[in-house]
Design a protein around this motif. Structure first.
Motif, short mmCIF file in Angstrom:
data_model
loop_
_atom_site.label_atom_id
_atom_site.label_comp_id
_atom_site.label_asym_id
_atom_site.label_seq_id
_atom_site.Cartn_x
_atom_site.Cartn_y
_atom_site.Cartn_z
N PHE A 141 46.15 50.90 43.22
CA PHE A 141 46.38 50.73 41.78
C PHE A 141 46.26 49.26 41.38
O PHE A 141 45.58 48.92 40.41
CB PHE A 141 47.76 51.26 41.42
CG PHE A 141 48.10 51.13 39.96
CD1 PHE A 141 47.76 52.13 39.07
CD2 PHE A 141 48.76 50.01 39.47
CE1 PHE A 141 48.06 52.02 37.72
CE2 PHE A 141 49.05 49.88 38.14
CZ PHE A 141 48.71 50.89 37.25
N TRP A 142 46.90 48.38 42.15
CA TRP A 142 46.85 46.96 41.79
C TRP A 142 45.45 46.39 41.99
O TRP A 142 44.97 45.58 41.18
CB TRP A 142 47.86 46.18 42.63
CG TRP A 142 47.74 44.70 42.43
CD1 TRP A 142 47.26 43.78 43.30
CD2 TRP A 142 48.07 43.96 41.24
NE1 TRP A 142 47.28 42.52 42.74
CE2 TRP A 142 47.78 42.61 41.48
CE3 TRP A 142 48.59 44.33 40.00
CZ2 TRP A 142 47.98 41.63 40.52
CZ3 TRP A 142 48.80 43.35 39.05
CH2 TRP A 142 48.50 42.02 39.32
N LEU A 143 44.76 46.81 43.03
CA LEU A 143 43.41 46.31 43.27
C LEU A 143 42.45 46.73 42.16
O LEU A 143 41.52 45.98 41.82
CB LEU A 143 42.88 46.81 44.62
CG LEU A 143 43.57 46.26 45.87
CD1 LEU A 143 43.02 46.94 47.12
CD2 LEU A 143 43.37 44.75 45.97
N LEU A 144 42.67 47.90 41.59
CA LEU A 144 41.78 48.38 40.53
C LEU A 144 42.14 47.81 39.16
O LEU A 144 41.25 47.47 38.38
CB LEU A 144 41.83 49.91 40.47
CG LEU A 144 41.10 50.68 41.57
CD1 LEU A 144 41.38 52.17 41.43
CD2 LEU A 144 39.61 50.42 41.52
N HIS A 145 43.42 47.70 38.87
CA HIS A 145 43.84 47.42 37.49
C HIS A 145 44.58 46.09 37.34
O HIS A 145 44.77 45.64 36.21
CB HIS A 145 44.75 48.54 36.97
CG HIS A 145 44.21 49.91 37.21
ND1 HIS A 145 43.03 50.35 36.66
CD2 HIS A 145 44.68 50.94 37.97
CE1 HIS A 145 42.80 51.59 37.04
NE2 HIS A 145 43.78 51.97 37.84
N SER A 177 48.62 48.29 33.80
CA SER A 177 48.74 46.84 33.76
C SER A 177 47.37 46.22 33.62
O SER A 177 46.37 46.77 34.01
CB SER A 177 49.41 46.33 35.04
OG SER A 177 48.59 46.60 36.16
N GLY A 178 47.35 44.99 33.10
CA GLY A 178 46.11 44.24 33.05
C GLY A 178 45.14 44.68 31.98
O GLY A 178 44.02 44.24 31.93
N GLY A 185 37.42 52.85 36.91
CA GLY A 185 38.26 51.69 36.65
C GLY A 185 39.29 51.93 35.57
O GLY A 185 39.96 51.00 35.13
N LYS A 186 39.46 53.18 35.16
CA LYS A 186 40.42 53.52 34.11
C LYS A 186 41.66 54.18 34.71
O LYS A 186 41.60 54.76 35.78
CB LYS A 186 39.79 54.47 33.08
CG LYS A 186 38.57 53.90 32.38
CD LYS A 186 38.00 54.89 31.38
CE LYS A 186 36.71 54.37 30.77
NZ LYS A 186 36.93 53.14 29.97
N CYS A 187 42.77 54.06 33.98
CA CYS A 187 44.03 54.66 34.43
C CYS A 187 44.14 56.10 33.96
O CYS A 187 43.79 56.40 32.82
CB CYS A 187 45.22 53.89 33.87
SG CYS A 187 45.53 52.34 34.71
#
Length: 667
Positions: A445-449, A571-572, A559-561
């Motif tokens: 999750f953090w690596l993507l967003h 985030s981001g 790349g979307k949540c």
């Protein structure tokens, strides 16, 4: 003689038939041959011949559905114009870098599917190609190192998807237009003849993006220091002038930035004396002494107040030691406070070696890693320097101690390179802790967003594919490790896919769905990863796991949540959507490329692989559970995308079950 003439005629007819056959099979054949005839002076494209199919053996040509989709012809000394190529209406990537093409850039209006255009290091002349601004799907445009001139048009703003705009080392002149391109990441106009002020919308790019333009000013390069203002207007209303702008009258005074140097035609009137401008020494000393007295009184009152409260607490019977213990825990940032009436439990280790006790965790410095559906996870650094992850099952609905211990016994014996290993657990009436390996590289999750925007290092395609394959192996192992119980993960999402020191994907928090509380059933659609039929997360199935994993694959590709992930936004600044529904709607409109993450468009020759992974994700997120593949089949399909290993192990779920894991007897 007649026989010779007959043979020549026969071969001529045969040659024409071959040309006709190839042109009928591939509509782009004639355009490619016309381009080769006009531009390939030195026969560098020797594999391009009339007897073979362009989509099979021609160098630099890549096809999709028998139409040329990518054309990469770099450093081949090609000359003239590439105008014959403008009829390739299905072209998505065109790279002609480091050749000797010259003249104006031909019309590009037919390239409606074009996404990447690289024409750098050639000899193109003329103005900025006006037709390029109509290519609304264009992501990368590189016209650097040519002889282009004229002004940069404001119509560049029409390219709303553009990520790269390289115009450096040309002869462009005039002002830089005010660009409003929200996705722009790579911008360079250095080495031109541009002048004026750099637009504020571009001031965030580095100085190197604007260098070697002597008449440019503004952030991030030198300030525009010269201001020309009318004497009758306030200074703030003056107009900004370029440092090299010629003046019609060299004797006209220039107003500097210091007020004392402003010219005046008549003397300023004398100032009236200000009675408050001067303070007598006696008054100044009185003010200072008064401040000191007030500060001393306030300090004394605060000291007395806090000392009285502290002394009262110390006098309470039997509570002195507990206060000291609580203070010690607070100072060490421990998340596991000792409560009154706390039932004493014990640490149970799965590898037979006792390494620490609860007191060691209480003394450890702790850092919160995240809060999930079953509690909060912490990073704990023990006294010996070792690091573990501790999950406090505060929100879990746990029945009896025996049920908990039996389930932990199953989870604790599971070992696989792509799952997070459970090391120990602690059970007491008021406290349940799970201790596992700490994963130092964070979550998918953090690596993507995380930290999306300028300056971010995007997650490249190879890494994404490797993570997808590793996570699939981990979930497949969980499903196959104990066939009699049909274990499920129950909470697959990108925050539960962690990366170890080597960058391998590890699936975490598996097997905890049986502890889900009533809140998980009250809001079945609160989690964007949950399958439509999974109204009760405590009764999750392996097919519902497959659906959740398919959403993770869509997250990797887009790349979307997923909507409402963990009850909050992404985030981001990443977009939040109902991923399965959104992707299916886009694919139905037959423009599959629109779903992919813009950060992936910088990589060449991966579109087929992305489409392959997209097809796997769509099959996993089928609405009917029986139409979804098994996880072991998902593993095989992902590994077949490249035909080579994309992870730390070639084991699928079938072979993985031979590794040390839960046996059927233990289950």
């Amino acid at each position: 003689m007649a026989a010779t003439l007959y043979c020549a005629t026969f071969f001529s007819i045969l040659f024409r038939l071959l040309l006709l056959v190839h042109s009928s099979k591939n509509p782009d054949f004639e355009a490619l041959m016309a381009f080769k005839t006009a531009s390939d002076t030195f026969n560098k494209l020797s594999s391009w011949n009339s007897t073979t199919d362009p989509c099979s053996t021609w160098s630099g040509v890549y096809c999709l559905h028998n139409r040329v989709s990518r054309l990469v012809l770099e450093d081949l000394d090609l000359r003239g114009s590439f105008e014959p190529l403008t009829s390739l209406t299905h072209l998505r990537v065109l790279s002609l870098k480091r050749n000797r093409f010259s003249g104006p850039i031909p019309s590009l209006s037919n390239f409606l599917a074009l996404k990447l255009l690289y024409l750098s290091y050639n000899e193109f002349s003329g103005g900025f190609p006006a037709t390029v601004t109509s290519l609304f799907r264009l992501y990368r445009l590189d016209l650097s190192h040519n002889n282009l001139s004229g002004e940069i048009p404001a119509t560049v703003n029409n390219m709303t998807h553009i990520l790269t705009l390289r115009l450096d080392e040309n002869r462009f002149s005039g002002n830089i237009p005010s660009l409003n391109l929200p996705n722009l990441q790579d911008f360079n106009v250095s080495g031109n003849r541009l002048s004026g002020v750099i637009p504020k919308s571009l001031s965030g790019f580095p100085e190197s993006s604007f260098g070697l333009n002597p008449s440019l000013c503004g952030a991030p390069i030198q300030k525009c220091a010269n201001f020309v203002a009318e004497p009758s207007k306030p200074r703030s209303e003056g107009a900004i002038a370029s440092p090299l702008t010629p003046r019609s009258n060299p004797r006209t005074p220039t107003i500097s930035s210091t007020p004392s140097s402003m010219p005046s035609n008549k003397a300023a009137p004398p100032r009236k004396p200000n009675s408050s401008a001067k303070i007598s020494p006696i008054a100044l000393i009185a003010i200072i002494l008064g401040d000191i007295v007030v500060l001393g009184v306030v300090t004394l009152l605060l000291y007395c107040y806090f000392w009285r409260n502290y002394a009262a607490k110390m006098k309470e019977g039997g509570k002195g030691s507990k206060l000291m213990e609580t203070e010690k825990i607070v100072y060490s940032s421990s998340p596991y406070p000792v409560q009154s009436g706390f039932e004493r439990g014990r640490m149970v280790f799965f590898e037979g070696v006792k390494k620490f006790e609860l007191e060691d965790l209480l003394r450890a410095s702790a850092e919160m890693l995240g809060k999930g559906g079953f509690g909060t996870a912490y990073k704990a650094v023990l006294d010996d320097g070792s690091v573990v992850a501790v999950k406090r099952l505060k929100d879990a609905q746990i029945g009896g101690k025996k049920e908990f211990e039996q389930h932990m016994e199953i989870l604790g014996r599971m070992r696989h390179p792509n799952i997070v290993h459970l090391r120990a657990y602690y059970f007491a009436r008021d406290e349940k802790l799970l201790v596992s390996d700490y994963m130092p590289n964070g979550s998918l999750f953090w690596l993507l967003h995380g930290n999306r925007g300028p300056g971010r290092t995007p997650l490249d395609w190879t890494t994404r594919l490797k993570i997808a394959a590793g996570a699939a192996r981990g979930v497949a192992f969980i499903h196959s490790s104990c066939k009699s119980l049909k274990l499920t993960h129950g909470n697959i999402k990108s925050t539960n896919i962690l990366l170890d020191k080597a960058g391998n994907a590890r699936v975490a928090d598996f097997g905890l769905s049986i502890f889900a509380g009533p809140t998980a059933t009250a809001a079945p659609k609160s989690n964007g990863y949950r399958a439509p039929e999974a109204f009760d997360s405590r009764r999750s199935t392996q097919k519902s796991d497959v659906f959740s994993f398919g959403v993770v694959l869509l997250e990797i590709l887009t790349g979307k949540c997923p909507s409402n992930v963990d009850g909050g936004g992404c985030s981001g600044g990443s977009a939040v959507v109902d991923l399965p529904r959104w992707v299916q709607s886009v694919v139905r409109e037959e423009w599959t490329a629109e779903v992919f993450d813009l950060e992936l468009m910088r990589y060449k020759d991966i579109e087929d692989e992305m489409v392959g992974l997209l097809q796997i994700a769509l099959s996993c997120t089928a609405a009917v559970p029986d139409q979804r593949p098994s996880m072991s089949h998902v593993v095989k399909m992902i590994e077949d995308i490249r035909g080579v290993d994309v992870g730390p192990s070639n084991d699928t779920s079938d072979s993985a079950s031979d590794s040390p894991s839960v046996s059927e007897d233990a289950s």
